[in-house]
Design a protein around this motif. Structure first.
Motif, PDB file in Angstrom:
ATOM      1  N   LYS A 203     -15.894  -1.087  -2.818  1.00  0.00           N
ATOM      2  CA  LYS A 203     -14.945  -0.315  -3.605  1.00  0.00           C
ATOM      3  C   LYS A 203     -14.682  -0.992  -4.958  1.00  0.00           C
ATOM      4  O   LYS A 203     -14.325  -0.336  -5.920  1.00  0.00           O
ATOM      5  CB  LYS A 203     -13.639  -0.180  -2.823  1.00  0.00           C
TER       6      LYS A 203
ATOM      7  N   ARG B 230      -3.507   3.403  -4.615  1.00  0.00           N
ATOM      8  CA  ARG B 230      -4.421   2.909  -3.585  1.00  0.00           C
ATOM      9  C   ARG B 230      -5.825   2.737  -4.141  1.00  0.00           C
ATOM     10  O   ARG B 230      -6.628   1.990  -3.586  1.00  0.00           O
ATOM     11  CB  ARG B 230      -4.404   3.861  -2.385  1.00  0.00           C
TER      12      ARG B 230
ATOM     13  N   PRO C  57     -18.833   6.946  -2.914  1.00  0.00           N
ATOM     14  CA  PRO C  57     -19.803   7.981  -2.543  1.00  0.00           C
ATOM     15  C   PRO C  57     -21.064   7.959  -3.397  1.00  0.00           C
ATOM     16  O   PRO C  57     -22.104   8.437  -2.968  1.00  0.00           O
ATOM     17  CB  PRO C  57     -19.034   9.279  -2.764  1.00  0.00           C
TER      18      PRO C  57
ATOM     19  N   ARG D 215     -17.474  -2.585   3.245  1.00  0.00           N
ATOM     20  CA  ARG D 215     -16.961  -1.322   2.741  1.00  0.00           C
ATOM     21  C   ARG D 215     -15.868  -1.558   1.704  1.00  0.00           C
ATOM     22  O   ARG D 215     -15.857  -0.929   0.645  1.00  0.00           O
ATOM     23  CB  ARG D 215     -16.410  -0.540   3.937  1.00  0.00           C
ATOM     24  N   ALA D 216     -14.971  -2.509   2.006  1.00  0.00           N
ATOM     25  CA  ALA D 216     -13.883  -2.772   1.063  1.00  0.00           C
ATOM     26  C   ALA D 216     -14.423  -3.384  -0.227  1.00  0.00           C
ATOM     27  O   ALA D 216     -13.959  -3.069  -1.318  1.00  0.00           O
ATOM     28  CB  ALA D 216     -12.864  -3.698   1.698  1.00  0.00           C
TER      29      ALA D 216
ATOM     30  N   THR E 192     -11.425 -12.812   8.899  1.00  0.00           N
ATOM     31  CA  THR E 192     -12.446 -13.564   9.634  1.00  0.00           C
ATOM     32  C   THR E 192     -12.099 -13.728  11.108  1.00  0.00           C
ATOM     33  O   THR E 192     -12.718 -14.529  11.796  1.00  0.00           O
ATOM     34  CB  THR E 192     -12.654 -14.958   9.011  1.00  0.00           C
TER      35      THR E 192
ATOM     36  N   VAL F 215      -8.987  -3.060   0.441  1.00  0.00           N
ATOM     37  CA  VAL F 215      -8.212  -3.496   1.598  1.00  0.00           C
ATOM     38  C   VAL F 215      -9.107  -3.707   2.810  1.00  0.00           C
ATOM     39  O   VAL F 215      -9.976  -2.886   3.100  1.00  0.00           O
ATOM     40  CB  VAL F 215      -7.156  -2.427   1.969  1.00  0.00           C
TER      41      VAL F 215
ATOM     42  N   ARG G 124     -17.390  -7.177   9.721  1.00  0.00           N
ATOM     43  CA  ARG G 124     -18.123  -7.426   8.480  1.00  0.00           C
ATOM     44  C   ARG G 124     -18.468  -6.126   7.782  1.00  0.00           C
ATOM     45  O   ARG G 124     -18.475  -6.039   6.562  1.00  0.00           O
ATOM     46  CB  ARG G 124     -19.381  -8.238   8.785  1.00  0.00           C
TER      47      ARG G 124
ATOM     48  N   GLN H 117      -6.312  -5.269   9.563  1.00  0.00           N
ATOM     49  CA  GLN H 117      -6.543  -6.102  10.741  1.00  0.00           C
ATOM     50  C   GLN H 117      -7.292  -5.321  11.827  1.00  0.00           C
ATOM     51  O   GLN H 117      -8.218  -5.816  12.441  1.00  0.00           O
ATOM     52  CB  GLN H 117      -5.187  -6.540  11.276  1.00  0.00           C
ATOM     53  N   ASP H 118      -6.876  -4.085  12.036  1.00  0.00           N
ATOM     54  CA  ASP H 118      -7.592  -3.245  13.004  1.00  0.00           C
ATOM     55  C   ASP H 118      -8.486  -2.299  12.226  1.00  0.00           C
ATOM     56  O   ASP H 118      -8.075  -1.242  11.801  1.00  0.00           O
ATOM     57  CB  ASP H 118      -6.613  -2.467  13.896  1.00  0.00           C
ATOM     58  N   THR H 119      -9.716  -2.731  12.047  1.00  0.00           N
ATOM     59  CA  THR H 119     -10.633  -1.947  11.227  1.00  0.00           C
ATOM     60  C   THR H 119     -11.007  -0.666  11.959  1.00  0.00           C
ATOM     61  O   THR H 119     -11.127  -0.651  13.172  1.00  0.00           O
ATOM     62  CB  THR H 119     -11.913  -2.732  10.964  1.00  0.00           C
ATOM     63  N   TYR H 120     -11.164   0.384  11.191  1.00  0.00           N
ATOM     64  CA  TYR H 120     -11.598   1.647  11.787  1.00  0.00           C
ATOM     65  C   TYR H 120     -12.928   2.046  11.173  1.00  0.00           C
ATOM     66  O   TYR H 120     -13.061   2.145   9.962  1.00  0.00           O
ATOM     67  CB  TYR H 120     -10.570   2.755  11.544  1.00  0.00           C
TER      68      TYR H 120
ATOM     69  N   LEU I  28       0.815  -1.214   0.000  1.00  0.00           N
ATOM     70  CA  LEU I  28       0.000   0.000   0.000  1.00  0.00           C
ATOM     71  C   LEU I  28       0.849   1.264   0.000  1.00  0.00           C
ATOM     72  O   LEU I  28       0.327   2.361  -0.033  1.00  0.00           O
ATOM     73  CB  LEU I  28      -0.905   0.007   1.237  1.00  0.00           C
TER      74      LEU I  28
ATOM     75  N   LEU J  23     -18.202   5.828   2.210  1.00  0.00           N
ATOM     76  CA  LEU J  23     -16.812   6.250   2.175  1.00  0.00           C
ATOM     77  C   LEU J  23     -16.093   5.588   0.993  1.00  0.00           C
ATOM     78  O   LEU J  23     -15.263   6.196   0.333  1.00  0.00           O
ATOM     79  CB  LEU J  23     -16.161   5.809   3.482  1.00  0.00           C
ATOM     80  N   ALA J  24     -16.452   4.332   0.743  1.00  0.00           N
ATOM     81  CA  ALA J  24     -15.754   3.591  -0.304  1.00  0.00           C
ATOM     82  C   ALA J  24     -16.244   3.982  -1.687  1.00  0.00           C
ATOM     83  O   ALA J  24     -15.484   3.939  -2.645  1.00  0.00           O
ATOM     84  CB  ALA J  24     -15.953   2.086  -0.085  1.00  0.00           C
TER      85      ALA J  24
END
Ligand SMILES: Nc1ncnc2c1ncn2[C@@H]1O[C@H](COP(=O)(O)OP(=O)(O)OP(=O)(O)O)[C@@H](O)[C@H]1O
Ligand SMILES: Nc1ncnc2c1ncn2[C@@H]1O[C@H](COP(=O)(O)OP(=O)(O)OP(=O)(O)O)[C@@H](O)[C@H]1O
Ligand SMILES: [Mg+2]
Lengths: 589, 587
Positions: free
Chosen positions: A500, A420, A446, A496-497, A511, A425, A491, A428-431, A394, A443-444
């Motif tokens: 895109k 990008r 509009p 969201r990913a 998972t 993508v 999920r 691991q730590d989703t926000y 990335l 967001l992915a």
């Protein structure tokens, strides 16, 4: 110390440079400010001349000029003041809004590599409070200093009409209180500004971390300690503010003293002149009032300069972000992206280490190829460097040696945003943002339609859940999505990913927080989705591995085994061991 | 509002009173100064006196000037002290209250907004207390005092002032009530701005991933612009009222000067009195004018105070008992849930319904269920972050709500689903569990959690900085630290919410073995989706949609292919023909 001073000067200069487009407005502000103060001087002095005159003349007509002036000045002053305030505030707040955006623009590319050194609470303090702190400079220092100069000149001229010595004394007092006091104020508060702002940032960090880590704090009975820590910070702030209060009070008091002394000196000087009839005695009150009113231009300066240290420190803190070079940047002439059918990814002898890590490498000698449309899984123990590898793809970081190629071209030759855009993508730590489910999805994409949203949700196995929510897609997910369960958050991030719809997929432990039934369904959905997309999948869960074109086993930053699932199982290596451990407890039905 | 602030922070009363007093004394000094000034001018002007004749008065003038300067110093000093005390005290109180409200409250709010309240809000309160409050007192007292002083000098001017004076406060109240709603909006915008910034800063990586950081810039610009617009709107009223005030003042000075002039010509008033009146008239308006300049700051402070008191008035979700029961429960703990139902505030469906089960002392219970079944909710319940709607949780027979939450949490060690590490070193973060723990204890807890090996390999070992939210560690490393932290606490009840979700199978097995060892002395509740973590348990509870659907021994349940537990652990799609034989059977 001189270095510090030169830093402060440079900061001041750079901050002032922001004003360049507003020079005409500032000139008008200064003029209006001057008019406002001179009007007051004229009013008060004329009023005292008026009654002094009235005491010796007998006909009111003789006083018609002062009476007119007195009447007129009220209107002039009120409108000048209104205009000056409005204009100066308008310019200042426009500028602050502009600076906020400018800082954000420089901040954004710093994530994540550089921002790890800063903390979000501190950044927040910079963006909100520090920018506000600049108000003082633009509002209370720049124009008022010029106004003070203007008023001093006018005062000199007015006094010089009567006597040059008076004029000199008057100007001397104005200059002393306009120059010496502000400098004293600056000296007294030097360093305090920087310290206070740093402390404020620190307190902000404390608050943000306490709010966001509250479950952990409370579970570990740390509430009291956290409170005490805040109290300790507050105590330090309090000590600082005590010093600021002493200094602030002192400068106000000195200001009063100087104003009084100025009037006093004018009197002492003017009385002999009046006695010797060099000036008319009628003007004695006039002169005293003139002096008193002229100080209106000077009085606010000391306080403004007492705050100047804060403004400059704030400026320094902002420039630290503005000047920070991002670790990765766009090439001067970005290459056009390859066609989506030829998105082959390749690592060639990549070496990487995080800056903080000293000698230790996170990734060593990584070479592999993901042909266009192929799937490669990366497995290995925790901390092996799997997520790091994805971060390199990335371009959040660049490798120190070796190259990463996309369609045979170095990644560094493409624009970051273009690159990008190619990648879907799941980290691991989703926000999740504190917004609705819909807002987070949009967001992915509009412009996604309702139908597309639901399709993405269905692929991510979240549609049933969203459907049964009373507010459906418009359900608020709360701070960082924490009003959803862990699996629901994950999920939603997957949905969201997927929305895109990117030709390259980078999936990191998608998972991890899902139960086996959901996981299974999701993997099936992803399986069809990966069709035709270049995919890198990081996982601890050795499921469906036979569908992978290649599996790389990473250990301590090196590729220790590679091959297809069956080949790796046949070998007696790390992969086989991991696989057996994973399946050891399952019943052989 | 004023009363509430003064009631809340007693510490500001004295400084505030001293400041007000110094301000009043300074006014008296001013009056003296002006009287001397007018006397001297009159003596020289009309009395034809020279420097010598007025020397004594000049010295007296000098003294009053110095006196006044000193009083102004005190006035400022105490006002600022009062302000910073209020700020510091309210911030600490608010912070403490937020900790009492607990994590679920914060999730419902925006932490950026809360930070703005704690920061800008308290700062505005500071200005309010340091500037606005004393000014209101002075603007009430000083004009009246001056009127009383001026009355013997000149009745007419006093009457004139009496007529024009009240216009100003009335005007200000009118403008104030009008601008109040704009100030409210401005505050909301600031809070939104702050919340937005925090969310954006923390989500920057995600924004980059979706190519939205540019679009976000537009949003930042829009919000900043909105804040500017709202601020200016508020200020416009303040400036307008300021201009009107200014005009009134000037008009009154002019009017009084003309009136005095006319009467001086007619010799109806001596010059010295007329001059003194003229000198005092600006002083009459000065406090009112200053009130005008601080009025808007005062309003801002009130709006911020409103929000602060609103948060302070929010009741915590869990009821705290008034007294501590005795005897306290002693380890080992047996936890019993009886018909427990609970519901998140604002949601219709209960998150947990009619749960009845027991966590026996000295055993390990696994909680499994599909995503969203309510497992973490049960953890929130056990930690007293949310309140039970009906039913009861008993600890060794004692209802949980009879124990103060803080006290109860000392019995619990928790690995949350999303552990939070604070910026600081690894050691600091582990010590959170037990500040007095020795290095040996820390290391053995890390060993037990399978974290020791990777910590040793870090360049600075236990002193490595983990970064905010542990961002400098891999997900699995962070998780193992959280487990080590929980082990270090050595609490009788150990709750682990998906402690192995980011771990590789080998680390997972290590952890299972650690749990097997630990459960003898503790009561353990572990939530997991993976059999490798769950299999060590003595009993499993299966949750589905907030209800308990199955309880039993894992090995036995696994034997029955129809059990919910077996399905959850071994789910495998049908039609797995293409898979190698062993795996297809195994999974
Ligand atoms: N920002 C960072 N700064 C310094 N070191 C880091 C940073 N991020 C990760 N590391 C270190 O780099 C190594 C590899 O981390 P990485 O996240 O790639 O592991 P991983 O294989 O994804 O592990 P997991 O399976 O636990 O997610 C770890 O030792 C970690 O401590
Ligand atoms: N603060 C909250 N407010 C409202 N609803 C919530 C809140 N937290 C969780 N929920 C909802 O309650 C339900 C149960 O959530 P919980 O976190 O207990 O699930 P879980 O069993 O732990 O799931 P997972 O395995 O995915 O973590 C979910 O549907 C979730 O959306
Ligand atoms: Mg990882």
């Amino acid at each position: 110390m001189t270095r510090k001073r030169s830093v402060a000067l440079r900061t001041a200069w750079r901050l002032l440079a922001f004003l360049r487009p507003f020079i005409p407005q500032i000139v008008v502000t200064v003029l209006l400010g001057g008019i406002m103060i001179v009007a007051n001087m004229l009013l008060l002095s004329m009023a005292s001349y008026l009654i002094a005159g009235a005491a010796i003349v007998t006909m009111i007509v003789l006083l018609s000029i002062p009476i007119t002036i007195v009447r007129l000045m009220g209107l002039v002053r009120a409108s000048a003041r209104y205009g000056e305030r409005l204009l100066s505030h308008n310019v200042t707040f426009r500028l602050l809004a502009h600076i906020r955006v400018a800082v954000y623009r420089r901040l954004a590319p710093l994530a994540p590599a550089r921002l790890l050194q800063l903390r979000s609470g501190d950044l927040l303090a910079r963006l909100v409070s520090d920018v506000d702190e600049l108000q003082n400079l633009y509002l209370r220092v720049v124009a008022p200093v010029l106004v003070a100069v203007l008023v001093t000149i006018v005062t000199y001229w007015l006094f010089a009409v009567f006597d040059p010595a008076l004029a000199l004394i008057a100007v001397a007092f104005l200059v002393i209180s306009g120059l010496a006091l502000p400098l004293l104020a600056l000296r007294l508060t030097r360093g305090l500004g920087r310290e206070q702002l740093a402390l404020r940032g620190r307190v902000n960090v404390h608050i943000v971390e306490s709010l966001q880590g509250m479950s952990d704090l409370l579970a570990y009975g740390q509430a009291t300690r956290r409170r005490e820590e805040l109290a300790a910070w507050e105590k330090r702030l309090d000590r600082l503010q005590r010093r600021l209060a002493v200094a602030g009070g002192l400068q106000e008091g000195l200001q009063e003293l100087l104003t009084g002394l100025a009037v006093w000196s004018i009197l002492v000087l003017a009385i002999p002149l009046a006695v010797s009839a060099q000036i008319n005695r009628v003007y004695l009150g006039f002169l005293a009032m003139l002096m008193l009113a002229a100080f209106e231009a000077i009085t606010p300066l000391a306080q403004a300069f007492g705050q100047l240290g804060h403004s400059l420190a704030a400026g320094e803190r902002l420039f630290r972000i503005i000047d920070m070079p991002p670790t990765v940047s766009d090439p001067p002439q970005p290459r056009a992206l390859p066609a989506s059918s030829s998105l082959e990814l390749a690592f060639e002898g990549v070496q990487f280490r995080y800056e903080e890590q000293g000698q230790q490498r996170t990734l060593t000698d990584i070479s592999f190829r993901v042909p266009a449309g192929a799937r490669v899984a990366i497995v290995g123990p925790s901390g092996a460097g799997k997520s790091t590898l994805l971060r390199l793809v990335l371009r959040f970081w660049d490798p120190q040696a070796g190259r990463i190629l996309l369609d045979g071209q170095d990644l560094r030759s493409f624009a970051l945003a273009d690159l990008r855009r190619l990648m879907g993508v799941v980290t691991q730590d989703t926000y999740l943002f504190n917004d609705t489910i819909r807002g987070n999805l949009l967001l992915a994409a509009p412009s996604a339609t309702e139908e597309q949203l639901w399709r993405a949700l269905a692929l991510a196995q979240l549609d049933d859940f969203v459907r049964q929510l009373p507010a459906g897609l418009d359900t608020w997910v709360g701070e960082q999505g924490l009003k959803l369960s862990g699996g629901e958050r994950q999920r939603l991030a997957i949905a969201r990913a997927l929305l895109k719809d990117a030709p390259i997929l980078l999936l990191d432990e998608v998972t991890a927080h899902l139960d086996r039934l959901t996981e299974q369904a999701l993997l099936e959905a992803l399986n069809t989705l990966m069709e035709g997309r270049t995919t890198l999948l990081v996982t601890h869960r050795l499921l469906n591995m036979e569908r992978m074109d290649e599996i790389l086993v990473l250990d301590e930053g090196r590729i220790v085994e590679r091959g297809r699932h069956e080949q790796l199982l046949a070998r007696d290596g790390l992969y086989r061991r991991l696989w057996e451990v994973q399946n050891a407890l399952l019943p052989l039905a | 509002m004023e009363k509430q602030i003064l009631r809340e922070c007693r510490a500001v009363r004295w400084p505030l009173a001293l400041s007000v007093l110094a301000g009043l004394l300074a006014l008296l000094a001013t009056v003296g100064q002006m009287a001397l000034l007018s006397w001297i001018v009159a003596q020289v002007f009309l009395g034809r006196a020279g420097l010598r004749q007025v020397a004594a008065a000049l010295v007296a003038l000098l003294v009053t000037i110095c006196l006044r300067a000193g009083l102004v110093w005190l006035r400022e000093f105490w006002a600022r002290r009062a302000g910073s005390r209020v700020k510091s005290e309210m911030r600490q109180r608010l912070f403490a209250h937020l900790l009492r409200l607990g994590p679920l409250f914060v999730r419902d709010e925006r932490s950026g907004e809360l930070v703005a309240t704690l920061n800008e809000g308290c700062e505005r309160l500071e200005t309010y207390v340091a500037r606005y409050l004393p000014q209101t007192v002075w603007s009430l007292v000083i004009p009246l005092l001056l009127l009383a002083i001026m009355w013997p000098l000149d009745h007419l001017s006093v009457l004139l002032l009496l007529i024009t004076g009240p216009v100003i406060p009335i005007l200000m109240i009118a403008v104030g009530s009008y601008s109040q709603k704009h100030i409210q909006r401005q505050w909301t915008t600031l809070a939104r701005l702050s919340a937005h910034f925090l969310d954006t800063i923390q989500g920057l990586v995600t924004l980059h991933l979706f190519g939205r950081s540019g679009a976000q810039e537009a949003r930042v610009a829009r919000l900043s612009e909105e804040y500017r617009r709202r601020t200016l709107k508020v200020l416009r009223y303040a400036f307008l009222s300021g201009a009107v005030l200014e005009f009134m003042t000037m008009l009154a000075i002019g009017l009084i000067a003309v009136f005095l002039g006319v009467r001086l010509i007619n010799r109806e008033i001596p010059f010295v009195q007329a001059f003194l009146v003229l000198l005092l008239v600006p002083e009459f308006y000065r406090p009112l004018r200053e009130l005008g300049t601080h009025y808007h700051a005062g309003m801002e402070g009130r709006v911020a105070a409103k929000r602060i008191f609103e948060i302070l008035a929010t009741e915590p979700a869990v009821n705290e008992p008034a007294t501590t029961p005795s005897p306290l429960p002693v380890a080992p703990l047996t936890i019993t849930c009886e018909h427990v139902t609970c519901r998140y505030a604002g949601s219709e469906r209960p998150a947990l319904q009619n749960l009845t089960f027991t966590l026996p002392a000295g055993s390990c219970t696994a909680l499994v269920g599909r995503s969203g079944a309510g497992k973490s909710t049960l953890v929130n319940l056990l930690l007293r972050f949310i309140e039970i709607e009906s039913g009861a949780i008993l600890v060794n027979g004692l209802p949980l709500d009879r124990l103060p939450a803080d006290l109860w949490r000392e019995y619990v060690a928790l690995v949350p689903q999303r552990p939070y590490l604070f910026s600081g070193s690894i050691r600091d973060n582990l010590r959170l569990a037990r500040p007095e723990a020795s290095d040996d204890e820390i290391e053995s807890a890390a060993e037990l959690a399978g974290a020791a090996s990777f910590i040793r390999e870090l360049p600075r070992g236990y002193d490595t900085e983990v970064g905010e939210q542990g961002l400098r560690l891999s997900a699995g490393q962070l998780q193992r630290l959280a487990v080590a932290r929980a082990f270090l606490k050595q609490a009788p009840l150990l709750i682990l919410d998906e402690p192995t979700s980011s771990l590789d199978p080998e680390s997972e097995t290590l952890l299972r073995e650690a749990l097997t060892r630990l459960r003898r002395e503790r009561t353990v509740l572990v939530i997991a989706h993976r059999i490798n973590t769950v299999a060590a348990a003595d009993q499993v509870l299966v949750l589905d949609g907030g209800r308990l659907v199955e309880v039993g021994e894992p090995a036995a349940l696994l034997e029955q292919p129809t059990s919910a537990y077996a399905q959850l652990m071994t789910a495998r799609m049908r039609g797995a023909g293409a898979l190698p034989g062993k795996e297809a059977e195994a999974l």
